[in-house]
Scaffold this active site. Structure first.
Site, PDB file in Angstrom:
ATOM      1  N   GLN A  27      -7.260  -1.683   3.217  1.00 18.60           N
ATOM      2  CA  GLN A  27      -7.497  -0.374   2.478  1.00 18.60           C
ATOM      3  C   GLN A  27      -7.369  -0.411   0.993  1.00 18.60           C
ATOM      4  O   GLN A  27      -7.828   0.403   0.147  1.00 18.60           O
ATOM      5  CB  GLN A  27      -6.396   0.531   3.254  1.00 18.60           C
ATOM      6  CG  GLN A  27      -6.449   1.921   2.913  1.00 18.60           C
ATOM      7  CD  GLN A  27      -5.218   2.686   3.455  1.00 18.60           C
ATOM      8  OE1 GLN A  27      -4.220   2.133   4.008  1.00 18.60           O
ATOM      9  NE2 GLN A  27      -5.117   4.291   3.127  1.00 18.60           N
ATOM     10  N   TYR A  54      -3.413  -8.947  10.950  1.00 16.61           N
ATOM     11  CA  TYR A  54      -3.600  -8.095   9.939  1.00 16.61           C
ATOM     12  C   TYR A  54      -4.867  -8.295   9.069  1.00 16.61           C
ATOM     13  O   TYR A  54      -4.761  -9.235   8.275  1.00 16.61           O
ATOM     14  CB  TYR A  54      -2.242  -7.895   8.938  1.00 16.61           C
ATOM     15  CG  TYR A  54      -1.277  -7.393   9.729  1.00 16.61           C
ATOM     16  CD1 TYR A  54      -1.227  -6.650  10.871  1.00 16.61           C
ATOM     17  CD2 TYR A  54       0.190  -7.474   8.942  1.00 16.61           C
ATOM     18  CE1 TYR A  54      -0.096  -6.323  11.376  1.00 16.61           C
ATOM     19  CE2 TYR A  54       1.207  -6.839   9.667  1.00 16.61           C
ATOM     20  CZ  TYR A  54       1.209  -6.297  10.640  1.00 16.61           C
ATOM     21  OH  TYR A  54       2.420  -5.749  11.415  1.00 16.61           O
ATOM     22  N   PRO A 214       8.335   3.870   9.551  1.00 20.80           N
ATOM     23  CA  PRO A 214       9.411   4.699   9.188  1.00 20.80           C
ATOM     24  C   PRO A 214       8.619   6.039   8.849  1.00 20.80           C
ATOM     25  O   PRO A 214       9.398   7.223   9.264  1.00 20.80           O
ATOM     26  CB  PRO A 214      10.250   4.122   7.887  1.00 20.80           C
ATOM     27  CG  PRO A 214       9.199   3.349   7.240  1.00 20.80           C
ATOM     28  CD  PRO A 214       8.250   2.838   8.408  1.00 20.80           C
ATOM     29  N   ALA A 216       6.064   7.229  10.409  1.00 18.07           N
ATOM     30  CA  ALA A 216       4.751   7.427  11.502  1.00 18.07           C
ATOM     31  C   ALA A 216       3.463   7.572  10.782  1.00 18.07           C
ATOM     32  O   ALA A 216       2.500   8.307  10.801  1.00 18.07           O
ATOM     33  CB  ALA A 216       5.114   8.776  12.127  1.00 18.07           C
ATOM     34  N   ARG A 234      -4.567   6.810   5.370  1.00 20.47           N
ATOM     35  CA  ARG A 234      -4.781   5.799   6.481  1.00 20.47           C
ATOM     36  C   ARG A 234      -5.387   6.582   7.812  1.00 20.47           C
ATOM     37  O   ARG A 234      -6.163   5.979   8.777  1.00 20.47           O
ATOM     38  CB  ARG A 234      -3.369   5.475   7.166  1.00 20.47           C
ATOM     39  CG  ARG A 234      -3.438   4.575   8.447  1.00 20.47           C
ATOM     40  CD  ARG A 234      -1.901   3.803   8.690  1.00 20.47           C
ATOM     41  NE  ARG A 234      -1.211   3.363   7.726  1.00 20.47           N
ATOM     42  CZ  ARG A 234      -0.347   2.789   7.688  1.00 20.47           C
ATOM     43  NH1 ARG A 234       0.553   2.803   8.682  1.00 20.47           N
ATOM     44  NH2 ARG A 234       0.304   1.837   6.590  1.00 20.47           N
ATOM     45  N   GLN A 296       3.521   5.772  -4.456  1.00 23.54           N
ATOM     46  CA  GLN A 296       4.357   5.957  -2.908  1.00 23.54           C
ATOM     47  C   GLN A 296       5.612   5.224  -3.000  1.00 23.54           C
ATOM     48  O   GLN A 296       6.498   5.632  -2.453  1.00 23.54           O
ATOM     49  CB  GLN A 296       3.449   5.738  -1.898  1.00 23.54           C
ATOM     50  CG  GLN A 296       2.274   6.805  -1.697  1.00 23.54           C
ATOM     51  CD  GLN A 296       1.268   6.085  -0.740  1.00 23.54           C
ATOM     52  OE1 GLN A 296       1.496   5.105  -0.276  1.00 23.54           O
ATOM     53  NE2 GLN A 296       0.336   7.294  -0.216  1.00 23.54           N
ATOM     54  N   GLU A 299       8.162   6.169  -5.202  1.00 27.38           N
ATOM     55  CA  GLU A 299       8.864   7.518  -4.904  1.00 27.38           C
ATOM     56  C   GLU A 299       9.850   7.013  -3.563  1.00 27.38           C
ATOM     57  O   GLU A 299      10.819   7.369  -3.357  1.00 27.38           O
ATOM     58  CB  GLU A 299       7.824   8.393  -4.077  1.00 27.38           C
ATOM     59  CG  GLU A 299       8.382   9.696  -3.713  1.00 27.38           C
ATOM     60  CD  GLU A 299       7.572  10.644  -2.980  1.00 27.38           C
ATOM     61  OE1 GLU A 299       6.085  10.410  -3.011  1.00 27.38           O
ATOM     62  OE2 GLU A 299       7.914  11.678  -2.434  1.00 27.38           O
TER      63      GLU A 299
HETATM   64  P1  NDP Z   1       4.789   4.019   7.274  1.00 30.69           P
HETATM   65  O1  NDP Z   1       4.922   4.701   8.329  1.00 30.69           O
HETATM   66  O2  NDP Z   1       5.810   4.139   6.183  1.00 30.69           O
HETATM   67  O3  NDP Z   1       3.088   4.489   6.681  1.00 30.69           O
HETATM   68  C1  NDP Z   1       2.881   3.922   5.402  1.00 30.69           C
HETATM   69  C2  NDP Z   1       1.860   4.744   5.123  1.00 30.69           C
HETATM   70  O4  NDP Z   1       1.987   6.117   4.606  1.00 30.69           O
HETATM   71  C3  NDP Z   1       1.155   4.185   3.809  1.00 30.69           C
HETATM   72  O5  NDP Z   1       0.491   3.182   3.817  1.00 30.69           O
HETATM   73  C4  NDP Z   1       0.797   5.611   3.227  1.00 30.69           C
HETATM   74  O6  NDP Z   1      -0.508   5.414   3.766  1.00 30.69           O
HETATM   75  C5  NDP Z   1       1.528   6.625   3.648  1.00 30.69           C
HETATM   76  N1  NDP Z   1       2.941   6.991   2.687  1.00 30.69           N
HETATM   77  C6  NDP Z   1       3.626   6.227   2.485  1.00 30.69           C
HETATM   78  N2  NDP Z   1       4.296   6.506   1.410  1.00 30.69           N
HETATM   79  C7  NDP Z   1       4.198   7.744   1.198  1.00 30.69           C
HETATM   80  C8  NDP Z   1       4.354   8.690   0.393  1.00 30.69           C
HETATM   81  N3  NDP Z   1       5.406   8.697  -0.286  1.00 30.69           N
HETATM   82  N4  NDP Z   1       3.628  10.077   0.376  1.00 30.69           N
HETATM   83  C9  NDP Z   1       2.573   9.988   1.015  1.00 30.69           C
HETATM   84  N5  NDP Z   1       2.256   8.911   1.999  1.00 30.69           N
HETATM   85  C10 NDP Z   1       2.901   8.024   1.952  1.00 30.69           C
HETATM   86  O7  NDP Z   1       4.826   2.318   7.595  1.00 30.69           O
HETATM   87  P2  NDP Z   1       3.683   1.512   8.187  1.00 30.69           P
HETATM   88  O8  NDP Z   1       2.953   1.888   9.467  1.00 30.69           O
HETATM   89  O9  NDP Z   1       3.005   0.979   7.057  1.00 30.69           O
HETATM   90  O10 NDP Z   1       4.663   0.242   8.521  1.00 30.69           O
HETATM   91  C11 NDP Z   1       5.245  -0.468   7.774  1.00 30.69           C
HETATM   92  C12 NDP Z   1       5.329  -2.027   8.051  1.00 30.69           C
HETATM   93  O11 NDP Z   1       5.576  -2.202   9.334  1.00 30.69           O
HETATM   94  C13 NDP Z   1       3.677  -2.436   7.992  1.00 30.69           C
HETATM   95  O12 NDP Z   1       3.010  -2.693   6.671  1.00 30.69           O
HETATM   96  C14 NDP Z   1       3.732  -3.843   8.823  1.00 30.69           C
HETATM   97  O13 NDP Z   1       4.414  -4.675   8.153  1.00 30.69           O
HETATM   98  C15 NDP Z   1       4.758  -3.295   9.781  1.00 30.69           C
HETATM   99  N6  NDP Z   1       4.242  -2.775  11.187  1.00 30.69           N
HETATM  100  C16 NDP Z   1       4.718  -3.793  12.256  1.00 30.69           C
HETATM  101  C17 NDP Z   1       3.865  -3.292  13.595  1.00 30.69           C
HETATM  102  C18 NDP Z   1       4.278  -4.187  14.612  1.00 30.69           C
HETATM  103  O14 NDP Z   1       3.640  -3.949  15.822  1.00 30.69           O
HETATM  104  N7  NDP Z   1       4.985  -5.045  14.909  1.00 30.69           N
HETATM  105  C19 NDP Z   1       3.165  -2.123  13.755  1.00 30.69           C
HETATM  106  C20 NDP Z   1       2.849  -1.463  12.592  1.00 30.69           C
HETATM  107  C21 NDP Z   1       3.721  -1.655  11.331  1.00 30.69           C
HETATM  108  P3  NDP Z   1      -1.862   6.711   3.214  1.00 30.69           P
HETATM  109  O15 NDP Z   1      -1.467   6.501   1.610  1.00 30.69           O
HETATM  110  O16 NDP Z   1      -2.903   5.570   3.439  1.00 30.69           O
HETATM  111  O17 NDP Z   1      -1.493   7.731   3.966  1.00 30.69           O
END
Ligand code: NDP
Length: 331
Positions: A27, A54, A214, A216, A234, A296, A299
């Protein structure tokens, strides 16, 4: 930054860490990934999460380049990989290129070391349980990788409590190194497994946790509320409709509206509030953040100070709004 022990192990992880799912190699541009890692490291983050699947290996290649260029002392950070899905995913991989057989676990480790350009992985996770491989074989494979110095700690991701305990029993039977940590989803909207099913594992085997999503996948930031339909995020990515349908539901949005009001009353943004809530749980070793923009990540680090605003009264208010307190068996 505060540091927490990864379960009963002696390894201390920063309570906030950085993951690369869907962002690195996919992305976001590589220079943004680099900025993110530098912002994180400068804030005291010492754990970077990755996996073979990934961006089909690209995420590890990008992270490896950044680590090499940064030239941070290898003993100052922890890097992970995960094995199970293979590089091309379950459907397109050949039978020997996925799963948790000794062959794939060993080869996936070697491949991750190459892509990440490191001599050892600090954490190596079984990304999902493998119904086609006896658990003994996987425990032995992980134990051998540790004794060979190729990985330091091994763990699981999205395994059931029963499967994790089975791995511990095998390790006990053969005097092998048991799993140290589990990587489960945990956030305000997804709680049962973490809070109830795993409860005994924290006490009985000292299981550590590196929790994912964290926010979702961004829904808990509140940016999809009020009829907003952001497309550069996303949940607008083609192919992720399943994730969008699962997370953007009217029930979740209604909860987030109310949570947002509570957060605003405390002078906190919704994402900071939601991340701080995860940090309040002492069974969380580290909250893995994801970010598509540097703003992000900056923040989200405020969640560290925000913890103190989540008093028992506020936590009770949250509980009432969420109305999803996991039910514990009554015996
Ligand atoms: P989050 O649920 O925190 O989602 C992160 C996404 O939310 C960002 O990429 C961004 O996406 C959006 N975001 C983050 N901060 C903000 C903000 N302040 N304001 C607005 N939008 C925000 O975490 P992930 O789902 O990314 O999970 C974290 C990590 O956990 C992953 O990177 C991975 O390493 C791991 N993971 C492991 C899994 C497993 O099966 N073991 C499955 C999933 C994740 P956008 O801007 O595109 O909207």
């Amino acid at each position: 930054m505060e540091y927490r022990r990864l379960g009963k192990s002696g390894l201390q992880l920063s309570e906030l860490s950085l993951g690369s799912w869907l962002t690195f190699g996919k992305q976001i541009e590589n220079d943004i990934a680099e900025e993110l890692m530098h912002i994180a490291y400068d804030q005291g983050v010492n754990f970077f999460d990755n996996a073979e699947i990934y961006a089909n290996g690209e995420s590890e290649i990008v992270m490896g380049e950044i680590l090499k260029k940064a030239n941070w002392s290898r003993d100052s950070y922890v890097v992970s990989s995960k094995v199970f899905f293979g590089i091309q995913g379950l459907v397109d991989s050949k039978p020997t290129q996925k799963g948790l057989s000794r062959k794939h676990v060993t080869e996936a480790c070697h491949q991750a070391l190459k892509r990440l350009q490191v001599e050892y992985l600090d954490l190596f996770f079984c990304h999902r349980p493998d119904k086609e491989t006896p658990i003994e074989e996987t425990v032995w494979a992980m134990h051998n990788l540790i004794t060979q110095g190729k990985i330091l700690y091994w763990g699981t991701s999205e395994w059931s409590a029963q499967e994790i305990m089975e791995a511990h029993m095998v390790a006990r039977q053969y005097n092998l190194i048991p799993p140290t940590m589990e990587q489960p989803q945990y956030n305000m909207l997804h709680r049962d497994k973490f809070e109830v099913e795993f409860d005994q594992l924290y006490k009985n085997v000292g299981m550590g946790t590196t929790i994912w999503s964290p926010l979702a996948s961004g829904v808990l930031s509140g940016k999809y509320n009020g009829g907003a339909k952001p497309t550069d995020t996303r949940l607008g990515i083609e192919g992720l409709e399943w994730l969008k349908d699962k997370t953007i539901t009217s029930e979740n949005l209604a909860r987030i509206d109310q949570l947002n009001e509570l957060a605003q009353g405390l002078n906190l943004s919704m994402p900071v509030f939601a991340i701080a809530w995860c940090l309040k749980n002492p069974n969380v070793s580290t909250v893995m953040l994801g970010a598509s923009k540097t703003s992000q990540l900056v923040e989200n680090f405020s969640a560290i100070e925000a913890k103190s605003k989540l008093t028992p009264t506020v936590m009770e208010e949250i509980e009432k709004i969420l109305n999803n307190t996991p039910i514990r068996p009554n015996f």
